[in-house]
Motif scaffolding. Structure first.
Motif, PDB file in Angstrom:
ATOM      1  N   TRP A 185      15.640  30.384  12.910  1.00  0.00           N
ATOM      2  CA  TRP A 185      15.571  30.768  11.507  1.00  0.00           C
ATOM      3  C   TRP A 185      14.339  30.242  10.795  1.00  0.00           C
ATOM      4  CZ3 TRP A 185      18.276  34.741  10.188  1.00  0.00           C
ATOM      5  CH2 TRP A 185      19.407  35.050  10.953  1.00  0.00           C
ATOM      6  N   SER A 186      13.530  29.443  11.481  1.00  0.00           N
ATOM      7  CA  SER A 186      12.244  29.084  10.901  1.00  0.00           C
ATOM      8  C   SER A 186      11.310  30.291  10.865  1.00  0.00           C
ATOM      9  CB  SER A 186      11.592  27.947  11.691  1.00  0.00           C
ATOM     10  OG  SER A 186      11.134  28.395  12.961  1.00  0.00           O
ATOM     11  N   GLU A 187      11.617  31.321  11.645  1.00  0.00           N
ATOM     12  CA  GLU A 187      10.794  32.528  11.669  1.00  0.00           C
ATOM     13  C   GLU A 187      11.090  33.463  10.506  1.00  0.00           C
ATOM     14  OE1 GLU A 187      11.320  34.448  15.407  1.00  0.00           O
ATOM     15  OE2 GLU A 187      10.599  32.750  16.592  1.00  0.00           O
ATOM     16  N   LEU A 188      12.237  33.278   9.846  1.00  0.00           N
ATOM     17  CA  LEU A 188      12.575  34.148   8.725  1.00  0.00           C
ATOM     18  C   LEU A 188      11.589  33.913   7.586  1.00  0.00           C
ATOM     19  CD1 LEU A 188      14.880  36.131   7.767  1.00  0.00           C
ATOM     20  CD2 LEU A 188      15.805  34.155   6.542  1.00  0.00           C
ATOM     21  N   PRO A 189      10.973  34.964   7.054  1.00  0.00           N
ATOM     22  CA  PRO A 189      10.000  34.773   5.968  1.00  0.00           C
ATOM     23  C   PRO A 189      10.635  34.066   4.767  1.00  0.00           C
ATOM     24  CG  PRO A 189       9.868  37.003   6.835  1.00  0.00           C
ATOM     25  CD  PRO A 189      11.080  36.380   7.447  1.00  0.00           C
ATOM     26  N   PRO A 190      10.133  32.900   4.392  1.00  0.00           N
ATOM     27  CA  PRO A 190      10.722  32.179   3.252  1.00  0.00           C
ATOM     28  C   PRO A 190      10.262  32.766   1.926  1.00  0.00           C
ATOM     29  CG  PRO A 190       8.850  30.964   4.090  1.00  0.00           C
ATOM     30  CD  PRO A 190       9.015  32.145   5.005  1.00  0.00           C
ATOM     31  N   ILE A 191      11.026  32.454   0.897  1.00  0.00           N
ATOM     32  CA  ILE A 191      10.596  32.736  -0.468  1.00  0.00           C
ATOM     33  C   ILE A 191       9.861  31.498  -0.972  1.00  0.00           C
ATOM     34  CG2 ILE A 191      11.332  33.319  -2.807  1.00  0.00           C
ATOM     35  CD1 ILE A 191      11.872  35.504  -0.757  1.00  0.00           C
ATOM     36  N   PHE A 192       8.735  31.698  -1.643  1.00  0.00           N
ATOM     37  CA  PHE A 192       7.957  30.575  -2.139  1.00  0.00           C
ATOM     38  C   PHE A 192       8.557  30.082  -3.452  1.00  0.00           C
ATOM     39  CE2 PHE A 192       5.347  33.252   0.489  1.00  0.00           C
ATOM     40  CZ  PHE A 192       4.788  32.347   1.376  1.00  0.00           C
ATOM     41  N   ALA A 193       8.817  28.784  -3.521  1.00  0.00           N
ATOM     42  CA  ALA A 193       9.513  28.228  -4.678  1.00  0.00           C
ATOM     43  C   ALA A 193       8.792  28.525  -5.985  1.00  0.00           C
ATOM     44  CB  ALA A 193       9.695  26.722  -4.495  1.00  0.00           C
ATOM     45  N   ASN A 194       7.475  28.541  -5.955  1.00  0.00           N
ATOM     46  CA  ASN A 194       6.729  28.798  -7.186  1.00  0.00           C
ATOM     47  C   ASN A 194       6.937  30.206  -7.731  1.00  0.00           C
ATOM     48  OD1 ASN A 194       5.692  26.279  -7.516  1.00  0.00           O
ATOM     49  ND2 ASN A 194       3.660  26.733  -6.731  1.00  0.00           N
ATOM     50  N   TYR A 195       7.460  31.096  -6.886  1.00  0.00           N
ATOM     51  CA  TYR A 195       7.760  32.442  -7.365  1.00  0.00           C
ATOM     52  C   TYR A 195       8.762  32.399  -8.516  1.00  0.00           C
ATOM     53  CZ  TYR A 195       9.450  37.257  -7.412  1.00  0.00           C
ATOM     54  OH  TYR A 195       9.814  38.519  -7.797  1.00  0.00           O
ATOM     55  N   PHE A 196       9.689  31.433  -8.470  1.00  0.00           N
ATOM     56  CA  PHE A 196      10.738  31.352  -9.477  1.00  0.00           C
ATOM     57  C   PHE A 196      10.198  30.854 -10.822  1.00  0.00           C
ATOM     58  CE2 PHE A 196      12.937  31.295  -5.451  1.00  0.00           C
ATOM     59  CZ  PHE A 196      13.962  32.206  -5.677  1.00  0.00           C
ATOM     60  N   LYS A 197       8.939  30.439 -10.848  1.00  0.00           N
ATOM     61  CA  LYS A 197       8.300  30.104 -12.115  1.00  0.00           C
ATOM     62  C   LYS A 197       7.808  31.361 -12.835  1.00  0.00           C
ATOM     63  CE  LYS A 197       6.715  25.551 -10.555  1.00  0.00           C
ATOM     64  NZ  LYS A 197       7.705  24.784 -11.341  1.00  0.00           N
ATOM     65  N   ARG A 198       7.836  32.487 -12.130  1.00  0.00           N
ATOM     66  CA  ARG A 198       7.311  33.723 -12.695  1.00  0.00           C
ATOM     67  C   ARG A 198       8.396  34.716 -13.074  1.00  0.00           C
ATOM     68  NH1 ARG A 198       3.730  31.181  -9.944  1.00  0.00           N
ATOM     69  NH2 ARG A 198       1.507  31.452 -10.338  1.00  0.00           N
ATOM     70  N   ARG A 199       9.487  34.704 -12.308  1.00  0.00           N
ATOM     71  CA  ARG A 199      10.539  35.661 -12.634  1.00  0.00           C
ATOM     72  C   ARG A 199      11.820  35.277 -11.911  1.00  0.00           C
ATOM     73  NH1 ARG A 199       9.505  41.494 -10.256  1.00  0.00           N
ATOM     74  NH2 ARG A 199      11.702  41.615 -10.805  1.00  0.00           N
ATOM     75  N   LEU A 200      12.926  35.781 -12.414  1.00  0.00           N
ATOM     76  CA  LEU A 200      14.207  35.618 -11.750  1.00  0.00           C
ATOM     77  C   LEU A 200      14.260  36.512 -10.520  1.00  0.00           C
ATOM     78  CD1 LEU A 200      16.653  35.642 -14.798  1.00  0.00           C
ATOM     79  CD2 LEU A 200      16.379  33.757 -13.169  1.00  0.00           C
ATOM     80  N   LEU A 201      14.937  36.054  -9.505  1.00  0.00           N
ATOM     81  CA  LEU A 201      15.144  36.831  -8.293  1.00  0.00           C
ATOM     82  C   LEU A 201      16.640  36.789  -8.025  1.00  0.00           C
ATOM     83  CD1 LEU A 201      13.899  38.369  -5.932  1.00  0.00           C
ATOM     84  CD2 LEU A 201      13.606  36.193  -4.749  1.00  0.00           C
TER      85      LEU A 201
END
Length: 376
Positions: free
Chosen positions: A65-81
């Motif tokens: 599961w390290s191969e699964l593309p992660p979401i970058f934490a800083n993305y949440f500073k820009r918008r809700l997901l």
């Protein structure tokens, strides 16, 4: 009604630091189940995976599961997901010390899953003492109205493990915001020492250090807090990073000035984007609980690195249904180590935090993600 039997089974594991083949199989099944859920219920997530070459066929056979593309934490500073269950859910924010606040939504099952993890850790260390009232020093923001700040929400929650005799906040609300009250904090510690009840100190380490320094500057004598008192710090030094000291020095001063044993002083790691609890063992190592996995990624290539190499911290836990935040790449730098390099007896890996990476790299990664994860 959401039915995710493998996710529920993983989150229900009683021992917080279990590591065996059965636990690995359960983690694998829970991750697969949750990825399928978010592909169906979280707009844009399936497309994010496809943009990274993850077809349904590749996902079906994935075991690392390290191969699964992660979401970058800083993305949440820009918008809700969000997924569907996150649309009207509890919203928490980061402190926004870098100028931007992260926003996260937690549906009832997700926040309860994270809270049950904390329950298991407090039980494991014997910190759940419902018969023993305590005084509390909260090194966090005094609430004014609804609590939406993640750190304040966490500190309030941690007060459930021992009845509150009295609680004092170090960051007092002044009508416009919050400000540190060193004299009130010192006075509270002095009163707590006289009252003789165990004291629980939660929150930002910087303000505890500033309190100890002020006590020394004022020539105040050492205090003797109850030996079953507990210090559990978290949230980092934030805007006071230039004044940060090694944890071992802080713990030494807590012993000298407050009479606290070293084993009753711990630090923890978590974030509003990833509230899974990573708490120090008695040797002050941040162990990864059974409900999560950790890896380290190269700051230039994002390739996975071996034990002992510094890079971005990548954390995964299949607990959250309100947002596809089950695999997160943080902007914190860390080194991952195997369990046996600690010696405390826990069976899971642990990591050492090295600090926050420069913003340009992590911000560019977040912007790349924002181009790919869009509402359908």
């Amino acid at each position: 009604m959401i039915t995710l039997p493998h996710v529920e089974a993983l989150c229900a594991l009683e021992h917080p630091y279990r590591a065996d083949a059965e636990c690995d199989r359960l983690f694998d099944a829970a991750m697969r189940e949750l990825v399928d859920y978010h592909c169906e219920h979280s707009p844009g997530y399936r497309r994010w995976l496809e943009q990274n070459g993850f077809t349904p066929q590749r996902l079906a056979s994935l075991t690392d599961w390290s191969e699964l593309p992660p979401i970058f934490a800083n993305y949440f500073k820009r918008r809700l997901l969000l997924s569907k269950t996150g649309e009207d859910a509890l919203e928490l924010t980061s402190s926004g010390t870098t100028g931007q606040k992260s926003r996260m939504r937690y549906d009832e099952r997700s926040i309860h899953a994270a809270q049950r993890m904390v329950d298991r850790i407090f039980d494991h260390y014997g910190w759940n003492t419902p018969e023993q009232p305590c005084n509390y020093l909260l090194l966090s923001y005094e609430p004014a109205g609804a609590i939406t700040l993640g750190t304040a929400y966490t500190d309030q929650f941690l007060c459930k493990y021992a009845p509150i005799n009295r609680a004092v906040y170090a960051l007092r609300h002044n009508g416009k915001g919050n400000e540190f009250d060193p004299f009130g904090t010192i006075r509270a510690l002095q009163e707590f020492a006289e009252e003789g009840l165990p004291v629980r100190i939660f929150g930002f380490p910087a303000f505890l250090w500033f309190t100890l320094q002020r006590m020394r500057d004022m020539g105040l004598p050492p205090l003797a807090l109850h030996p079953e008192s507990l210090v559990l710090l978290g949230g980092g030094w934030k805007t006071h990073a230039d004044q940060a000291i090694p944890k071992i020095e802080l713990y030494r001063r807590l012993g000298e000035q407050l009479g606290l044993p070293d084993e009753r002083c711990r630090d923890g790691y978590g974030s509003v984007e990833h509230p899974v609890p990573y708490n120090e063992c008695p040797r002050h190592r941040l162990h990864v609980p059974s409900w999560a996995r950790a890896w380290i990624r190269d700051t230039a290539t994002l390739a996975r690195l071996p034990y002992g190499q510094p890079g971005f911290l990548h954390l995964a836990s299949p607990y959250i249904t309100s947002s596809p935040a089950h695999s997160m790449l943080l902007s914190d730098l860390a080194v991952l180590q195997p369990a046996e390099r600690c010696g405390c007896g826990l069976a899971t890996d642990w990591f050492e935090l090295l600090g926050r990476a420069g913003t340009s790299k992590s911000r560019s990664c977040a912007m790349a993600a924002s181009e790919l994860i869009k509402e359908s």
